[in-house]
Design a protein around this motif. Structure first.
Motif, PDB file in Angstrom:
ATOM      1  N   ASN A  32       0.846  -1.188   0.000  1.00  0.00           N
ATOM      2  CA  ASN A  32       0.000   0.000   0.000  1.00  0.00           C
ATOM      3  C   ASN A  32       0.885   1.244   0.000  1.00  0.00           C
ATOM      4  OD1 ASN A  32      -2.640   0.613  -0.202  1.00  0.00           O
ATOM      5  ND2 ASN A  32      -3.153   0.158   1.932  1.00  0.00           N
ATOM      6  N   ILE A  33       0.708   2.090  -0.975  1.00  0.00           N
ATOM      7  CA  ILE A  33       1.471   3.323  -1.030  1.00  0.00           C
ATOM      8  C   ILE A  33       0.871   4.285  -0.011  1.00  0.00           C
ATOM      9  CG2 ILE A  33       2.112   5.269  -2.481  1.00  0.00           C
ATOM     10  CD1 ILE A  33       1.881   3.366  -4.861  1.00  0.00           C
ATOM     11  N   GLN A  34       1.708   4.780   0.852  1.00  0.00           N
ATOM     12  CA  GLN A  34       1.237   5.682   1.897  1.00  0.00           C
ATOM     13  C   GLN A  34       0.971   7.054   1.296  1.00  0.00           C
ATOM     14  OE1 GLN A  34       0.250   4.709   4.570  1.00  0.00           O
ATOM     15  NE2 GLN A  34       0.533   6.126   6.220  1.00  0.00           N
ATOM     16  N   LEU A  35      -0.294   7.427   1.212  1.00  0.00           N
ATOM     17  CA  LEU A  35      -0.638   8.713   0.628  1.00  0.00           C
ATOM     18  C   LEU A  35      -0.653   9.815   1.678  1.00  0.00           C
ATOM     19  CD1 LEU A  35      -3.439   7.647  -1.858  1.00  0.00           C
ATOM     20  CD2 LEU A  35      -1.042   8.059  -2.330  1.00  0.00           C
ATOM     21  N   GLU A  36      -1.112   9.496   2.872  1.00  0.00           N
ATOM     22  CA  GLU A  36      -1.137  10.506   3.935  1.00  0.00           C
ATOM     23  C   GLU A  36       0.115  10.374   4.778  1.00  0.00           C
ATOM     24  OE1 GLU A  36      -4.568  11.148   6.269  1.00  0.00           O
ATOM     25  OE2 GLU A  36      -5.927  10.844   4.579  1.00  0.00           O
ATOM     26  N   GLY A  37       0.665  11.518   5.133  1.00  0.00           N
ATOM     27  CA  GLY A  37       1.898  11.515   5.906  1.00  0.00           C
ATOM     28  C   GLY A  37       1.687  11.981   7.332  1.00  0.00           C
ATOM     29  N   SER A  38       2.699  11.792   8.141  1.00  0.00           N
ATOM     30  CA  SER A  38       2.673  12.230   9.534  1.00  0.00           C
ATOM     31  C   SER A  38       3.455  13.517   9.733  1.00  0.00           C
ATOM     32  CB  SER A  38       3.273  11.154  10.436  1.00  0.00           C
ATOM     33  OG  SER A  38       2.568   9.957  10.302  1.00  0.00           O
ATOM     34  N   PHE A  39       4.308  13.845   8.773  1.00  0.00           N
ATOM     35  CA  PHE A  39       5.143  15.036   8.873  1.00  0.00           C
ATOM     36  C   PHE A  39       5.009  15.869   7.604  1.00  0.00           C
ATOM     37  CE2 PHE A  39       7.127  12.059  11.760  1.00  0.00           C
ATOM     38  CZ  PHE A  39       7.394  12.849  12.862  1.00  0.00           C
ATOM     39  N   THR A  40       5.061  17.172   7.778  1.00  0.00           N
ATOM     40  CA  THR A  40       5.027  18.119   6.674  1.00  0.00           C
ATOM     41  C   THR A  40       6.292  18.950   6.742  1.00  0.00           C
ATOM     42  OG1 THR A  40       2.621  18.253   6.862  1.00  0.00           O
ATOM     43  CG2 THR A  40       3.708  19.993   5.627  1.00  0.00           C
ATOM     44  N   GLU A  41       6.974  19.078   5.611  1.00  0.00           N
ATOM     45  CA  GLU A  41       8.162  19.916   5.565  1.00  0.00           C
ATOM     46  C   GLU A  41       7.835  21.168   4.765  1.00  0.00           C
ATOM     47  OE1 GLU A  41      12.701  19.791   3.917  1.00  0.00           O
ATOM     48  OE2 GLU A  41      11.810  17.927   4.622  1.00  0.00           O
ATOM     49  N   ILE A  42       8.124  22.315   5.370  1.00  0.00           N
ATOM     50  CA  ILE A  42       7.882  23.596   4.709  1.00  0.00           C
ATOM     51  C   ILE A  42       9.175  24.393   4.682  1.00  0.00           C
ATOM     52  CG2 ILE A  42       5.437  23.728   5.313  1.00  0.00           C
ATOM     53  CD1 ILE A  42       6.205  25.688   7.550  1.00  0.00           C
ATOM     54  N   LYS A  43       9.216  25.360   3.802  1.00  0.00           N
ATOM     55  CA  LYS A  43      10.360  26.272   3.736  1.00  0.00           C
ATOM     56  C   LYS A  43       9.833  27.678   3.946  1.00  0.00           C
ATOM     57  CE  LYS A  43      13.935  25.404   1.357  1.00  0.00           C
ATOM     58  NZ  LYS A  43      14.940  25.147   0.346  1.00  0.00           N
ATOM     59  N   ILE A  44      10.504  28.430   4.815  1.00  0.00           N
ATOM     60  CA  ILE A  44      10.093  29.793   5.133  1.00  0.00           C
ATOM     61  C   ILE A  44      11.196  30.744   4.684  1.00  0.00           C
ATOM     62  CG2 ILE A  44       9.480  31.391   6.973  1.00  0.00           C
ATOM     63  CD1 ILE A  44       8.444  29.029   8.564  1.00  0.00           C
TER      64      ILE A  44
END
Length: 133
Positions: A32-44
């Motif tokens: 199963n390809i994991q579509l939802e993640g537990s972490f989000t990476e952003i750049k500011i």
């Protein structure tokens, strides 16, 4: 007469093997390809100092970065590999604004490939969505 029996047995065993093959390979669960993640990476980007900072947000937890309070509630990767799309639901508050600290500067879905769909509009900072894992 023996030849007709051999052909009939051959046909029956072919269909039996075909049936076994069908059930064997349809019952195998593909990873199963994991579509939802537990972490989000952003750049500011700090527009005043021109410095970029990458932040890793655990979904659901509040993170304070300088004058901003940032929270990623959910992130999701697209199903398609040919044009991957990353989306995240992000809430941002400006902590320097004492009169309206309950109002979000940004509250909505952010898209990695098209940040102009729902732009983050702030005089000092720009925020981009980078990854979801």
């Amino acid at each position: 007469m023996v030849l007709k029996k051999n052909i009939l047995v051959g046909k029956n065993s072919f269909f039996l093997y075909l049936l076994i093959f069908f059930f064997l390979f349809t019952s195998i669960s593909y990873p199963n390809i994991q579509l939802e993640g537990s972490f989000t990476e952003i750049k500011i980007l700090d527009k005043i100092s021109s410095k970029n900072t990458s932040l890793k947000l655990k979904n659901g937890q509040l993170l304070k970065f300088k004058d901003l309070s940032i929270q990623s509630l959910k992130c999701k990767n697209s199903e398609f590999d040919d044009s991957p799309e990353i989306t995240a639901y992000i809430q941002v508050r400006d902590l320097s604004n004492q009169n309206n600290d309950e109002v979000f500067v940004f509250n909505g879905w952010m898209f990695s490939s098209s940040p102009s769909i729902t732009p983050f509009d702030h005089p000092i900072y720009d925020v981009w969505l980078i990854k979801c894992y």
